[in-house]
Design a protein around this motif. Structure first.
Motif, PDB file in Angstrom:
ATOM      1  N   GLY A   1       0.901  -1.304  -0.465  1.00  0.00           N
ATOM      2  CA  GLY A   1       0.056   0.259   0.009  1.00  0.00           C
ATOM      3  C   GLY A   1       0.861   1.391   0.523  1.00  0.00           C
ATOM      4  N   GLY A   2       1.676   1.379  -0.346  1.00  0.00           N
ATOM      5  CA  GLY A   2       2.966   2.065  -0.650  1.00  0.00           C
ATOM      6  C   GLY A   2       3.403   2.772  -2.141  1.00  0.00           C
ATOM      7  N   ILE A   3       4.270   3.159  -2.307  1.00  0.00           N
ATOM      8  CA  ILE A   3       4.836   4.349  -3.649  1.00  0.00           C
ATOM      9  C   ILE A   3       4.435   3.121  -5.140  1.00  0.00           C
ATOM     10  N   ASN A   4       5.169   2.014  -4.382  1.00  0.00           N
ATOM     11  CA  ASN A   4       5.211   1.190  -5.637  1.00  0.00           C
ATOM     12  C   ASN A   4       3.835  -0.074  -6.304  1.00  0.00           C
ATOM     13  N   ASP A   5       3.247  -0.051  -4.902  1.00  0.00           N
ATOM     14  CA  ASP A   5       1.727  -0.818  -5.369  1.00  0.00           C
ATOM     15  C   ASP A   5       1.025   0.628  -5.932  1.00  0.00           C
ATOM     16  N   TRP A   6       1.105   1.768  -4.951  1.00  0.00           N
ATOM     17  CA  TRP A   6       0.443   3.129  -5.892  1.00  0.00           C
ATOM     18  C   TRP A   6       0.229   3.249  -7.078  1.00  0.00           C
ATOM     19  N   MET A   7       2.213   3.075  -7.589  1.00  0.00           N
ATOM     20  CA  MET A   7       2.415   3.084  -9.391  1.00  0.00           C
ATOM     21  C   MET A   7       1.441   2.215  -9.659  1.00  0.00           C
ATOM     22  N   ALA A   8       1.383   0.358  -9.213  1.00  0.00           N
ATOM     23  CA  ALA A   8       1.378  -0.876 -10.268  1.00  0.00           C
ATOM     24  C   ALA A   8      -0.409  -0.395 -10.296  1.00  0.00           C
ATOM     25  N   ASP A   9      -1.039  -0.609  -9.210  1.00  0.00           N
ATOM     26  CA  ASP A   9      -2.651   0.235  -9.952  1.00  0.00           C
ATOM     27  C   ASP A   9      -3.014   1.296 -10.659  1.00  0.00           C
TER      28      ASP A   9
END
Length: 373
Positions: free
Chosen positions: A109-117
């Motif tokens: 739920g951090g930056i890399n997950d936000w980017m992936a979403d």
């Protein structure tokens, strides 16, 4: 009532635990004190002179930023230099600066997950490009009176205990008799001072990952009726979940590379990107990594990605990736600005839930150093 600065940071570390950070990363409190009341938190990507002026204007006592303001040990503090002037202004206005960098990249739920979403990578089957932390596992054992058995179980499960692989709410429960003798001044939930008590209790055993250990213990203590809670935490040799930098996975639906470029430009609000690869290539699997991702192109290849979306790709890495069959979309390092509204919203929601009047505000200052001409 407003939150203390330390309380705000403790909440931030629930989102991005410090032990997720890459070794030697410059995170945590970098300037000022957290031992004060905080009415407003300014969330920024970078701490520039303009961002400090913004913090002063909105009345923020704390800045939570992604990029550090102190990268290496200071030999002196010369206030005639740009960094010195920045530190001086922060100190004069009693504004603390706290950094959440690679720990926010790694966190679920951090930056890399936000980017992936945002680029459309499916959550199911999503993997990290490089593991940097594996959760240690602990066994929690707590003795609970029968009347509060279910309440304590639900509290610790909700806090993150009891997970084994794809299974949640795992525990083992044994009935038995507990004994205790309340001493002078004690205020027992069951029994009386000076009288030996025997109580039917349940021994609860469950698994607790290190990342939520404090949260689970706090939830257990709050749900448990006893004045003194009898519990143990045992370190285990078993490894828990791994957490890492970057994300890779299948796109929601295959697209041409050129179409993915347009999606990246739109969701990250950038006018241009640098593209390595054929725009007509069909892309099924993608990888993302916030910040500088040049050294991770081999990790993206190993993950089976057709394209890597990251910043700061150099000339020679672009050639190496192209030769290896990996496309690259480089929208710049500054796309990590997506953390500003998301961290601010998360913190404000958590503070409100705890009845604090403290609010977090995303910085409105753009810190992209490049001008596209």
């Amino acid at each position: 009532m407003f939150a203390n600065g330390q309380t705000v940071v403790q909440l931030m570390e629930q989102l991005a635990p410090k032990h997720y950070a890459v070794e030697n990363d410059k995170i945590g409190l970098q300037l000022g004190t957290l031992n004060k009341e905080v009415t407003k938190v300014l969330v920024a990507l970078d701490v520039t002179a303009e961002v400090v002026d913004e913090a002063i204007a909105v009345g923020a006592e704390l800045i939570i930023a992604h990029h550090a303001i102190i990268y290496r040990p200071l030999a002196k503090l010369d206030t005639s230099t740009p960094p010195g002037k920045l530190y001086e202004k922060l100190i004069k206005h009693d504004i603390a600066v706290y950094i959440s960098h690679t720990n926010l990249d790694v966190a679920e739920g951090g930056i890399n997950d936000w980017m992936a979403d945002m680029v459309g990578i499916e959550a199911a089957g999503r993997t990290s490009l490089e593991d940097v932390h594996t959760d240690k596992l602990y066994k929690l054992v707590v003795f609970v009176p029968q009347s509060h058995h279910e309440a304590v179980l639900q509290a610790i499960w909700k806090a993150g205990a009891g997970g084994i692989g794809a299974y949640d709410c795992c525990s083992f429960n044994i009935e038995g008799t507990g004994t205790f003798l309340p001493g002078e001044g004690a205020k027992p939930y069951i029994g009386k001072e000076g009288k030996l008590e025997r109580v039917q209790e349940i021994r609860v055993e469950t698994i607790v990952p290190q990342s939520v250990q404090r949260k689970v213990v706090q939830a257990m203590m709050k749900a448990h009726p006893y004045e003194e809670v009898a519990y143990d935490l045992y370190a285990m040799d078993l490894k828990g979940r791994s957490f890492g930098l970057g994300r890779a996975g299948k796109l929601n639906e295959p697209v041409k590379l050129g179409e993915l470029v347009e999606r990246v430009k739109e969701v990250f609000d950038v006018p241009y990107v640098r593209l390595v690869g054929d725009p007509n290539r069909q892309v099924k699997k993608a990888a993302v990594l916030g910040g500088s991702g040049a050294r991770y192109y081999r990790h993206a290849l190993f993950a089976g990605a057709d394209v890597l979306i990251t910043g700061d790709i150099d000339y020679h890495t672009a050639h190496d990736a192209l030769a290896a069959g990996l496309s690259i979309i480089d929208p710049g390092h500054n796309i990590e600005k997506i953390m500003k509204p998301r961290v601010a919203d998360w913190l404000t929601r958590e503070l409100k839930e705890r009845k604090y009047g403290t609010v977090a505000i995303p910085s409105a200052i753009g810190t992209e150093p490049f001008i596209f001409v």
